[in-house]
Structures are given as C-alpha cells and as structure tokens.
Design a protein around this motif. Structure first.
Motif, short mmCIF file in Angstrom:
data_model
loop_
_atom_site.label_atom_id
_atom_site.label_comp_id
_atom_site.label_asym_id
_atom_site.label_seq_id
_atom_site.Cartn_x
_atom_site.Cartn_y
_atom_site.Cartn_z
N UNK A 63 0.87 -1.35 -0.01
CA UNK A 63 -0.05 -0.03 0.04
C UNK A 63 0.76 1.39 0.21
N UNK A 64 2.04 1.13 0.67
CA UNK A 64 2.94 2.50 0.86
C UNK A 64 3.84 2.42 -0.12
N UNK A 65 3.79 1.64 -0.90
CA UNK A 65 5.02 1.35 -2.25
C UNK A 65 6.26 1.31 -1.67
N UNK A 66 6.61 0.62 -0.79
CA UNK A 66 7.97 0.61 0.02
C UNK A 66 8.94 0.13 -1.29
N UNK A 67 10.10 0.56 -1.23
CA UNK A 67 11.15 -0.01 -2.19
C UNK A 67 11.69 -1.20 -1.57
N UNK A 68 12.59 -2.00 -2.27
CA UNK A 68 12.90 -3.38 -2.20
C UNK A 68 13.56 -3.55 -0.99
N UNK A 69 14.73 -2.57 -0.55
CA UNK A 69 15.45 -2.66 0.43
C UNK A 69 14.73 -2.41 1.96
N UNK A 70 13.72 -1.37 1.93
CA UNK A 70 12.89 -1.40 3.11
C UNK A 70 11.83 -2.36 3.30
N UNK A 71 11.23 -3.02 1.98
CA UNK A 71 10.59 -4.15 2.25
C UNK A 71 11.35 -5.38 2.94
N UNK A 72 12.44 -5.57 2.48
CA UNK A 72 13.18 -6.80 2.83
C UNK A 72 13.70 -6.41 4.51
N UNK A 73 14.27 -5.27 4.79
CA UNK A 73 14.35 -4.91 6.06
C UNK A 73 13.36 -5.15 7.12
N UNK A 74 12.10 -4.58 6.63
CA UNK A 74 11.13 -4.45 7.68
C UNK A 74 10.33 -6.11 8.04
N UNK A 75 10.47 -6.74 6.76
CA UNK A 75 9.91 -8.00 6.68
C UNK A 75 10.94 -8.99 7.69
N UNK A 76 12.09 -8.85 7.55
CA UNK A 76 13.20 -9.38 8.21
C UNK A 76 13.34 -9.09 9.65
N UNK A 77 13.02 -7.82 10.08
CA UNK A 77 13.12 -7.61 11.29
C UNK A 77 11.75 -7.85 12.01
N UNK A 78 10.54 -8.06 11.35
CA UNK A 78 9.25 -8.48 11.80
C UNK A 78 9.38 -9.97 11.95
N UNK A 79 9.94 -10.87 11.19
CA UNK A 79 10.11 -12.16 11.41
C UNK A 79 11.14 -12.51 12.43
N UNK A 80 12.27 -11.64 12.53
CA UNK A 80 13.55 -12.11 13.62
C UNK A 80 12.86 -11.60 15.00
N UNK A 81 11.82 -10.71 14.85
CA UNK A 81 11.40 -10.50 16.45
C UNK A 81 10.57 -11.55 17.09
#
Length: 281
Positions: A63-81
C-alpha cells in the motif's frame, strides 16, 4: 496478563509504518479497509501497542509502495522479532536500519548520549559529518544522501515542537580528534558551544585523565519516548546501531549514564573547556 513492555523491534516497525503512511498520504481509514480491521488496530500497530502479522505487513508495504530494501528490512525485522534472533543488515545508499533509528529519534522526547570518540549527529556541522563519512569509505551520491539526512536531523533541536531534549556527555579526546583538520574541528566545537545556549541542549565534557567510568569505550543513545512507550538504547557498532530493549538493561543503562555525567565536568566548566579548545585548535 499481557506484559506492558513493547520490544524494540515493535517500536521501530510501528514508527516506521506511521512515517511511511504519512509520506504516502494514506489515511488510516484506507489502511483499515486494506487490513479489514478497525482504526484502533492501526493506531495500536503504529504506536507499538500491538505487533503486526507478516501477511499484514506485506499488505502495508504494498500500500505504501515500499522500495525493495525497506521491504526486505522490515519483513526480516518482523520475522526475527518473533524468533528473537539477531537481524541481518542490508546495504544501500541509506541503510533501512538507519531509517528506523531516525524514526525512533523523530518521536523521542529526550536523548541521553555518551561517547568517547564522536559528537552526536544532531550537533554535527556539515564539514565534520562529511569528514566522518568519507573516513568510513562513503563517497559520491551515497555520501551526499547520507549527509543530507544527517543535516536534517539537527532540526529536531530547533524546529520541532516540542524540541528534542538532548543531554550529551562527550569525552575530551572526541573534541580534539582533528576530524577534517583543525579548522573543521574548531568550527564544530564552536557550533556546539552556540547550541548549548538552547534550553533543551546540555553538553558535559569528560576531561582527559578522568579515568574509567561506567560507559567507557561505548557510544550509545538512550531514547526516552512519549505516550508511555518504553525507553530504547541504541548502541553504535561498525555494522550499524543495535537496539537494546530489555527492562533490566534499560535500568542499568540509565543508572550508568547518571554515574557518567556525575563524573564529567559540570555544565559551566564544560562550556569553559569547549571555549578553551576552540582557542587552542
């Protein structure tokens, strides 16, 4: 009973999602439609009261049209959390982990800073910051983008309402480090002296020869956050900042900072030393 403690990851994700939504101009009502949930849930996610599921996060990033780096970072952080394992770092012109730090800093009411080597980013002049970045190998467009972002951070002390309350304890060697050369260092220290005229900026100097103290050899920032959010500690490392959110660690860090500033020169003595350094440089 659910613990009132919110993890560092949840706060970083929530504050970043709020910033991305606002930048995209998406109202919360639209977000609630996409996730098929209430406005309260969106507010809870953005204020770190509750976490976000991985599938929900993917929808928000779309929805927010995140770039690839931001997408990977937040998905990884959420998963690792959820797994509570150390998260990986991702490259790019501006590291996503740096963006997350800035999102936390942007909402912080107070920042307590201590360093033996560095002047805090919000107090840095452009020539000093440029010399620092060049020294770690940044150049070209990457350096310019990171430099622009760092210079924007200074507005937190003067243009935000209410402004960020900064209390910095800086070791004397950092003020004599000759980063960028004598003229750059002299102007940097003069800039700090001028900023200490602000009611929201306190700088203490840990004098050379003061001996060991609780935060010797560490560069960290303790962020006090509003709206009953817990504090967070950001510890600088060569691979980026690491957030600390354990309640016991936060209490120890707060106590260690109190010990450190108690050992440093007083506020007026510090201003006198800063002024003397500008004359000697």
């Amino acid at each position: 009973m659910t613990s009132p403690h919110r993890s560092a990851a949840r706060i970083q994700i929530g504050t970043t999602l709020r910033r991305m939504r606002e930048e995209a101009g998406v109202p919360r009502e639209r977000v609630a439609e996409v996730l098929h949930c209430t406005l309260t849930k969106i507010s809870n996610i953005e204020n770190a009261i509750s976490g976000v599921k991985q599938a929900e996060l993917e929808k928000l990033l779309d929805l927010y049209r995140a770039d690839d780096a931001t997408r990977e970072d937040l998905l990884s952080l959420n998963s690792e959390a959820h797994r509570r394992r150390p998260k990986s770092k991702i490259g790019g012109a501006i590291h996503p982990w740096l963006r997350r730090i800035l999102d936390v800093e942007a909402i912080a009411s107070e920042a307590l800073y201590s360093s033996f080597e560095l002047i805090p980013a919000v107090l840095q002049t452009e020539p000093y910051a440029r010399a620092l970045m060049a020294g770690i190998g940044l150049g070209g467009e990457t350096l310019e983008k990171n430099l622009h972002l760092r210079m924007e951070r200074r507005a937190l002390l003067t243009d935000r309402e209410p402004p960020l309350q900064l209390w910095a304890v800086i070791a004397e060697p950092a003020l004599r480090a000759n980063i960028g050369g004598p003229e750059v260092m002299r102007d940097q220290v003069k800039h700090m002296v001028a900023l200490t005229e602000l009611d929201n900026v306190v700088v203490q100097v840990m004098p050379q020869g003061a001996g060991a103290h609780a935060l010797t050899g560490t560069t960290l920032t303790l962020f006090r956050l509003p709206d009953k959010l817990p504090s967070l500690v950001s510890v600088d490392t060569p691979f980026g900042a690491q957030f600390v959110d354990g309640l016991d660690q936060l209490e120890k860090t707060s106590r260690w900072f109190d010990y450190t500033r108690a050992k440093a020169l007083g506020v007026e003595e510090s201003r006198e030393l800063l002024t003397r350094i500008t004359e000697e440089t």
